[in-house]
Design a protein around this motif. Structure first.
Motif, short mmCIF file in Angstrom:
data_model
loop_
_atom_site.label_atom_id
_atom_site.label_comp_id
_atom_site.label_asym_id
_atom_site.label_seq_id
_atom_site.Cartn_x
_atom_site.Cartn_y
_atom_site.Cartn_z
N VAL A 132 36.54 37.56 29.56
CA VAL A 132 36.15 38.71 28.75
C VAL A 132 35.55 39.75 29.68
O VAL A 132 34.50 39.53 30.28
CB VAL A 132 35.14 38.30 27.65
N ALA A 133 36.24 40.88 29.82
CA ALA A 133 35.78 41.95 30.71
C ALA A 133 34.90 42.92 29.94
O ALA A 133 35.26 43.37 28.85
CB ALA A 133 36.98 42.68 31.29
N ILE A 134 33.73 43.21 30.49
CA ILE A 134 32.83 44.18 29.86
C ILE A 134 32.60 45.35 30.82
O ILE A 134 32.57 45.17 32.03
CB ILE A 134 31.49 43.54 29.43
N LYS A 135 32.43 46.53 30.25
CA LYS A 135 32.22 47.74 31.04
C LYS A 135 30.76 47.90 31.45
O LYS A 135 30.45 48.36 32.54
CB LYS A 135 32.62 48.98 30.23
N SER A 136 29.87 47.54 30.55
CA SER A 136 28.44 47.75 30.78
C SER A 136 27.82 46.60 31.59
O SER A 136 28.48 45.62 31.89
CB SER A 136 27.71 47.89 29.44
#
Length: 74
Positions: A7-11
């Motif tokens: 799961v890739a998150i930006k923040s």
């Protein structure tokens, strides 16, 4: 056996309940809240009952058959 999912998150972080919805493990926030409060969610190998737990890249979350590996979005 777990179904592994990156799961890739930006923040810098995402709250645990939001992560479950974002990753598609839960359909609603209420469902996420229930799973967390009833002890079905494991954060880095330990049971976690805090909905607002900050999850960061490198962390792992297990819910049922789902193993979520958190990564930083490129």
């Amino acid at each position: 056996m777990y179904k592994e999912q990156e799961v890739a998150i930006k923040s810098e972080h995402i709250k645990l309940d939001s992560l479950l919805k974002y990753a598609g493990v839960c359909m609603t926030g209420g469902e996420a809240k229930t799973l967390i409060e009833e002890g079905y969610v494991f954060f880095n190998g330990e049971s976690c009952s805090m909905r607002g737990k900050k999850v960061r890249p490198g962390d792992q979350v297990v819910v049922g058959e789902h193993l979520l590996k958190i990564v930083k979005q490129q």
